[in-house]
Design an enzyme around this catalytic site. Structure first.
Site, mmCIF file in Angstrom:
data_model
loop_
_atom_site.group_PDB
_atom_site.id
_atom_site.type_symbol
_atom_site.label_atom_id
_atom_site.label_comp_id
_atom_site.label_asym_id
_atom_site.label_seq_id
_atom_site.Cartn_x
_atom_site.Cartn_y
_atom_site.Cartn_z
ATOM 1 N N THR A 178 30.274 44.444 30.713
ATOM 2 C CA THR A 178 30.078 44.911 32.074
ATOM 3 C C THR A 178 30.190 43.715 33.015
ATOM 4 O O THR A 178 29.654 42.642 32.740
ATOM 5 C CB THR A 178 28.716 45.611 32.236
ATOM 6 N N PHE A 180 29.307 42.229 36.592
ATOM 7 C CA PHE A 180 28.371 42.381 37.701
ATOM 8 C C PHE A 180 28.829 41.515 38.872
ATOM 9 O O PHE A 180 29.397 40.444 38.663
ATOM 10 C CB PHE A 180 26.971 41.926 37.282
#
Lengths: 281, 281
Positions: A178, A180
């Site tokens: 992921t 960010f």
């Protein structure tokens, strides 16, 4: 890279993947973490200035770009000032002393449970129990003090709740990341910034994206990411999220952006920051 | 548009949004629905030929493209033969006779609960209870036969479980759509097919996307969607999911695809099908 003490907001509770991204990005800084219940609340707090930075997920390698976060940044007129890429590695967290044979119920976000599909196939004796999120599942196991319970969460959720990591990397997909972004009210563009995030809306005619890209091509600018999104309320018109390489002070970048204007494309600059070059396996 | 009886697989249980997409797409056909626990299982059943069609979500207007589904189609060498766009409209489903004042606990997928953020702000007396998915939450309320419980799910989950729709459209974002694709082992390209989905991988050099698009531009082909995705194991190389308009029998499409080969781009055709022109508000 940063000095001083900062208030930093993230969505979730201690031990969430956002919390991990925050700690990794601000490693070596004094930070005062603040947790919020929604992405909107983080963006709003940054906009109002009640926190200095926010940390929000913007792209996942298996589910794609997170459009709502792009929209929040754009609508709140806030800036991307950095990024951090985090590996999603689910662990089986247990109350201290528990062994695998003890576990009867496993709590996690439904997506966390689904991502560990293979693990549950191998352990049909364990009951899958959906919960609000991975870190809250860890909190629940800690509060119940029950050795027959486990949580599926990142390893970073063990320490805040006093749990033990019984198994590591139990997700079926071993390569899930992921990305960010770190957001701020104030634009911050360090001299070493090498990545630019833009939202571009194009006139709805064939080839308009091609003409826009011609300006990047002619100026030798690389595009590292592009995603088209429908414009709500204007069916079949699209805007684009784009990441390009470079610094706003580069003449090539300035020429390319001037070129976009010639094509009737409108763009909004979301940020110019240092790329996280964490190698994704 | 289709004749006969078909076995059609979807992920979830009756009343899920996938189930709604299936029923809308196959309206007027005799179908024998089969439900599966994961996207992988649907794709695998299609590949093996144990079901004729599968229905999988591929793009959501607020969270973006669903990369895992593109990957499943590609890796299983199956085909997209149609699409259906469905509005995500969450409802408050209750046991018959229940009124708003009765409700104490509301069950749904955590994302469903989060999407109804505003509703819960207005009803602090209701407890948010995370559950596996929206349709299973409806099933739970039906089984408990308890008027103090409610589920957040689509209206299509009311009938299969004998519940009532107490409130409609309680999600905060009024414009949230999911695009589903219909998959098949066999390629099926009707004469009226007007949309082509491709996965394209490009040589890693600046401007390669621009050169690829030049072939679409020169042949007057419109691109309605594009999304770049990292290639696992090859950091910073990307492939692209693209939707273009046209039919594979069109000379313009054939010329453009021949042009991709000249650019050292490799592509895989996922399908050529009739676009769902449901207007998204």
């Amino acid at each position: 890279m940063l000095n001083g003490t900062f208030t930093v907001g993230y969505q979730g509770v201690p031990g969430a993947y956002s919390y991990l991204a925050m700690n990794q990005y601000f490693a070596g800084c004094e930070i005062e973490p603040r947790h919020f219940t929604s992405f909107d609340d983080v963006a709003e707090a940054v906009r109002q200035g009640s926190i200095q930075y926010g940390v929000l997920p913007i792209e996942n390698s298996s589910t794609g770009g997170i459009t709502t976060v792009y929209d929040l940044i754009r609508h709140n007129h806030i800036n991307i000032v950095g990024e951090k890429i985090v590996k999603v590695e689910h662990c089986l967290l247990v109350y201290p002393g528990a062994v695998l044979e003890d576990i009867k119920e496993v709590y996690s976000h439904p997506q966390g449970l689904a991502q560990c599909h293979e693990f549950f196939k191998a352990h049909p004796e364990m009951k899958e129990c959906p919960y609000t999120n991975t870190a809250k599942a860890a909190q629940l196991v800690a509060e119940k003090k029950d050795r027959s319970l486990a949580a599926i969460a990142g390893a970073q959720a063990a320490e805040p709740y006093g749990l033990e990591v019984l198994m590591r990397g139990i997700q079926s997909n071993k390569s899930n990341y992921t990305r960010f972004v770190i957001i701020s009210r104030q634009a911050e563009i360090p001299p070493e910034a090498n990545k630019i995030t833009l939202v571009v809306s194009l006139p709805h005619k064939p080839g308009s994206l091609y003409h826009v890209l011609s300006h990047f091509e002619q100026n030798g600018i690389n595009m590292t990411n592009i995603e088209s999104r429908p414009i709500p309320g204007r069916p079949w018109e699209y805007f684009f999220h784009m990441d390009i390489t470079g610094h706003l002070n580069d003449e090539a970048v300035q020429d390319a952006l001037a070129g976009l204007k010639q094509e009737d494309a409108r763009y909004k600059l979301l940020g110019n920051y240092v790329a996280d070059d964490t190698a994704r396996e």
